[in-house]
Design an enzyme around this catalytic site. Structure first.
Site, PDB file in Angstrom:
ATOM      1  N   ASP A   1      43.460  44.186  40.748  1.00  0.00           N
ATOM      2  CA  ASP A   1      42.662  43.011  40.425  1.00  0.00           C
ATOM      3  C   ASP A   1      41.265  43.528  40.057  1.00  0.00           C
ATOM      4  O   ASP A   1      40.708  44.345  40.774  1.00  0.00           O
ATOM      5  CB  ASP A   1      42.604  42.091  41.644  1.00  0.00           C
ATOM      6  CG  ASP A   1      41.788  40.848  41.386  1.00  0.00           C
ATOM      7  OD1 ASP A   1      41.892  40.297  40.288  1.00  0.00           O
ATOM      8  OD2 ASP A   1      41.039  40.435  42.292  1.00  0.00           O
TER       9      ASP A   1
ATOM     10  N   THR B   1      37.948  42.210  39.606  1.00  0.00           N
ATOM     11  CA  THR B   1      36.756  41.923  40.394  1.00  0.00           C
ATOM     12  C   THR B   1      36.998  42.283  41.850  1.00  0.00           C
ATOM     13  O   THR B   1      37.989  41.891  42.452  1.00  0.00           O
ATOM     14  CB  THR B   1      36.383  40.440  40.281  1.00  0.00           C
ATOM     15  OG1 THR B   1      36.202  40.122  38.913  1.00  0.00           O
ATOM     16  CG2 THR B   1      35.104  40.151  41.042  1.00  0.00           C
TER      17      THR B   1
ATOM     18  N   ASP C   1      41.570  40.945  46.456  1.00  0.00           N
ATOM     19  CA  ASP C   1      40.695  40.527  47.545  1.00  0.00           C
ATOM     20  C   ASP C   1      40.472  39.025  47.562  1.00  0.00           C
ATOM     21  O   ASP C   1      39.652  38.533  48.318  1.00  0.00           O
ATOM     22  CB  ASP C   1      39.340  41.248  47.465  1.00  0.00           C
ATOM     23  CG  ASP C   1      38.604  40.923  46.170  1.00  0.00           C
ATOM     24  OD1 ASP C   1      39.194  40.278  45.289  1.00  0.00           O
ATOM     25  OD2 ASP C   1      37.435  41.314  46.052  1.00  0.00           O
TER      26      ASP C   1
END
Length: 839
Positions: free
Chosen positions: A335, A337, A595
């Site tokens: 992912d 970011t 996250d």
């Protein structure tokens, strides 16, 4: 409480919430008989009410453990099947033979003690990391919101919720502001559920959008996820190919050992008319080495030490086999970011569109920033760039308009707000402006809010190619929550954001490329922008980008697209899950990092889920590995630790099982030829210590960067069986020759010494092969073991202690010659197996 929120283009950014360790299965179908909705208590419980509930025991006191208790550790290491067998044999030997024939029992005691100590160290590491990573829900008491431990929640507490928060106990919604909760981990339903006041919420679910609060109605063991939390957070070695492979091997060993041992007992005690005590000693000497008892111990120790090593790097291993699993991974899905980039962003430019007034756009952005009490990374960047001069403005509640504060914003009011959703790709707010005009605004992904072919998209594309993130501020017609609110929205301004690259991300991507692990960047952001960021970090194939809105829905076609491209943008949470499944359908072992809440489903379905420590509670709950230091650069350490464990255990397993094979074959040959068993327990204790026990301990903990290979049992037995057969044949050949050479008193001891010499030399050659590739310490280790045996042969009191004395010159040299021939055959066999089947 700082929250982990979704940003306006589909990505997520870290905050400071802590993980809880609940692994709820999607196949479960919970039923929650909820109590009647309590009266709304906006201030929460009072201190006195909390104390009263604590006194009644209405506390969420479920023990959430990250490891086994000390009692369980001792029980698991002491009360094993093979410890029972060896323990019985040890007691027998203590009565019928000298103490040196009982050394194997003391070795087992020492090994078991080492296992207990190492696992206890791992327990302490896991427990301390679990405290660091514990969830801290926000609870409102006496009108004040504060973070408390999950175990301190009491019945009736008012628990606040925001994007990414996990519902830690069962309850009833008391406040809801566009609250959407994902219950997929409990019910299997992928679509978020909109919650309103009075609706039930289940522990184990999590917030995907909006905010609110709920009143706890079930705490402690009554809460649905309580049992799941306790089970999922245990220190465990189950569901591991390595562990299950060793269990399979031990099952086969047991089947071989029982009939062989019975035959040996009959042969030595009934057929041969020897001294009873010596017959018992030689029978035990034949049975004990059949048991690869140290293999289980060494595996436990290797895993435990791995946990300690990773713990020092602030890496929490919530499921121990994840160390092994990540070493087998051949595709890593990232992912962007929070993984390749840091959470924060900066507004670099605002470009008014279609003749919009810059001052008016600034005012809209300033007021928009005050509409969300839990701003995500994109909105926080806007707030930082255009701060209000006074207190924060809040979105409307129960229809009451709240004034936005600061400068001119004091005459603007926020009448409604719509939080960001990763499915929508935009957020919204409604204002009453200073002149009384009502306006509705949307802020989010330009290629979602603009129609295809809009001229502005060309300008945006150029910015994306520079790795910049672009949001579109658009004025909508109609109500904010109306279906299709984005349709026909008038573009007003572009907000250009610059992302902060993680300084260590490039090196980590290079590591995976060097290890032949494919890297796929899966993001909710614009594909071109993500590709530009990945390109800056040196990702191979970063130019191969694909907008997920054009991704095939057929699993096979999707798998092909996944293999051909490296960067994917505008990916929805459900698509992330489908992409993981597509890769797995092609036989790939997939790791997923993330996250944020939009990563949860994919993290759960991936072979290995890796979450950042500052990510949402939901992601940390389902991930097997949590990087508490939020550093993507820790992943290579986890991979290296897994490869060290798997590669080294595969090596040393060959040592242990070679001993098992030659012990079983020697026993069979002894029964068939009706001769005395050639060894006493002391001889095999010495051989096992020098050729297996001591070197295996060092080899199991050594660095090893070999990529993990599947089929553990098959690969080990390909080498262990021929090695054991050659060792047994050479040893028994020497024994038979010595029986014809020696006669008279002391002949059996001389025959045993010659056979021991051959078996030691052949076993040393097996060790020398397994120790490759050679380094200075590996050569030193092999040499030290050889020196140890030589000392036993030349020191008189050690000769007597171990009953080893080479008699004459012809027979010992014959033993050496047979061992050399066996070593040459071993070398040929290992090379042939390596060429035929691969290492």
């Amino acid at each position: 409480m700082t929250q982990r929120a979704l940003d306006s283009s589909g990505e997520q950014t870290p905050g400071s919430s802590r993980p809880t360790m609940i692994d709820a299965g999607a196949e479960l179908d919970p039923v929650h008989p909820m109590e009647p909705p309590p009266a709304r208590r906006p201030d929460g419980l009072s201190t006195a009410e909390v104390a009263e509930r604590v006194a009644r025991g209405e506390v969420n006191d479920v023990p959430v453990r990250s490891s086994r208790s000390v009692t369980e550790i001792v029980r698991a290491n002491v009360f094993t099947r093979f410890n029972l067998i060896i323990g019985v044999l040890w007691v027998i030997m203590l009565f019928v033979a000298p103490i040196q024939d009982s050394l194997f029992g003391f070795v087992i005691v020492a090994n078991t003690g080492i296992g207990i100590i190492q696992e206890w160290r791992a327990k302490k590491t896991l427990d301390s990391l679990a405290v660091i990573g514990e969830a801290k829900p926000t609870v409102r008491r006496d009108g004040v919101a504060a973070e408390i431990s999950t175990s301190e929640i009491v019945l009736g507490d008012l628990v606040e919720l925001g994007p990414g928060d996990k519902v830690v106990v069962d309850g009833t919604v008391s406040e809801a502001d566009s609250l959407e909760i994902d219950e997929s981990l409990l019910t299997g339903e992928a679509d978020p559920v909109i919650k309103r006041a009075g609706d039930p919420v289940m522990s184990g679910s999590f917030v995907v959008a909006g905010g609110g609060a709920f009143t706890a109605t079930k705490v402690g063991r009554e809460a649905y996820a309580a049992q799941l939390a306790e089970e999922a957070s245990r220190f465990t070695l189950v569901h591991s190919e390595l562990r299950s492979g060793i269990s399979t091997i031990l099952k086969y060993v047991t089947w071989m050992m029982v009939p062989t041992a019975i035959g040996l007992i009959i042969s030595q005690l009934v057929v041969k008319d020897n001294n009873f005590k010596e017959s018992v000693a030689r029978t035990v000497g034949g049975i004990v080495p059949m048991i690869p008892e140290g293999l289980v111990l060494l595996t436990s120790v290797a895993f435990a030490i791995g946990v300690v090593r990773l713990g020092r790097k602030q890496c929490l291993v919530q499921e121990l086999p994840a160390i092994e699993g990540l070493a087998r991974v051949d595709v890593v899905c990232l992912d962007k970011t929070g993984t390749l980039t840091e959470g924060g962003m900066d507004v670099t430019e605002v470009r008014p569109l279609n003749g919009s007034d810059e001052a008016y756009v600034t005012q809209v952005l300033r007021t928009f920033g005050s509409s969300d009490p839990r701003p995500n990374a994109s909105l926080q960047a806007i707030i930082d760039a255009y701060p209000a001069s006074g207190g924060d403005a809040l979105p409307a509640s129960d229809g009451d308009a709240l004034p936005a504060s600061g400068g001119d914003a004091g005459s603007w009011t926020v009448t409604d707000a719509m939080p960001f959703s990763s499915a929508r790709k935009y957020s919204g707010a409604a204002f009453t402006e200073a002149d009384g005009t009502d306006s509705v605004w949307l802020l989010g992904a330009p290629d979602v809010l603009l129609s295809e072919g809009d001229a502005t998209l060309t300008e945006i594309e150029q910015l994306n190619e520079q790795g910049l993130r672009v949001l579109l501020l658009a004025r909508a017609e109609g109500e904010l929550d109306a279906p299709g609110a984005a349709a026909g929205a008038a573009p007003t301004a572009l907000v250009v954001l610059e992302q902060r690259l993680r300084p260590d991300a490039g090196d980590t991507l290079a590591y995976f490329a060097d290890q032949n692990v494919a890297t796929k960047v899966i993001s909710g952001d614009n594909a071109v922008s993500v590709g530009a960021v990945a390109g800056k970090l040196g990702l191979a194939g970063a130019e191969n980008t694909l907008d997920a809105r054009r991704l095939p829905t057929d699993p096979d076609e999707m798998a092909t697209a996944m293999e051909e491209n490296a960067v994917f943008g505008r990916v929805t949470p459900q698509q992330k899950r489908d992409m993981v499944a597509a890769l797995q359908s092609r036989g790939h072992t997939v790791a997923m990092t993330g996250d944020g809440v939009n990563d949860v489903l994919a993290l759960k379905d991936a072979d290995i889920g890796v979450s950042m420590g500052s990510g949402s509670e939901a992601t940390r709950a389902v991930a097997q590995i949590v990087l508490l230091n939020n550093s993507f650069a820790t992943l290579p350490s986890v991979v290296a630790e897994g490869r060290r464990v798997i590669g080294n255990i595969t090596r040393v397993a060959t040592l242990f099982l070679t001993k098992t094979v030659y012990s079983v074959l020697l026993a069979i040959l002894v029964v068939c030829f009706q001769v005395e068993y050639p060894f006493l327990p002391r001889h095999l204790t010495l051989l096992s210590t020098l050729t297996i026990g001591v070197p295996a301990f060092f080899l199991a903990l050594a660095p090893n960067k070999e990529r993990a290979q599947p089929h553990f049992v098959r690969r080990v037995m390909r080498y262990a069986i021929p090695s054991g057969v050659i060792a047994a044949a050479a040893t028994f050949a020497t024994y038979l020759v010595a029986r014809h050479y020696y006669s008279g008193e002391g002949a059996l001891e001389a025959e045993t010494s010659a056979a021991t010499l051959t078996l030691f030399l052949v076993s040393m050659w097996v060790l020398a092969i397994i120790a490759r590739p050679y380094t200075w310490w590996r050569v030193g280790l092999v040499a030290a073991m050889g020196l140890g045996f030589l000392i036993v042969l030349v020191v008189p009191w050690l000769q007597d202690f171990f009953a080893l004395k080479l008699v004459g010159a012809p027979m010992p040299w014959t033993a050496v010659g047979i061992a050399v021939a066996a070593a040459a055959l071993l070398e040929f066999t290992w090379r042939w197996v390596g060429r035929r089947f691969g290492m």
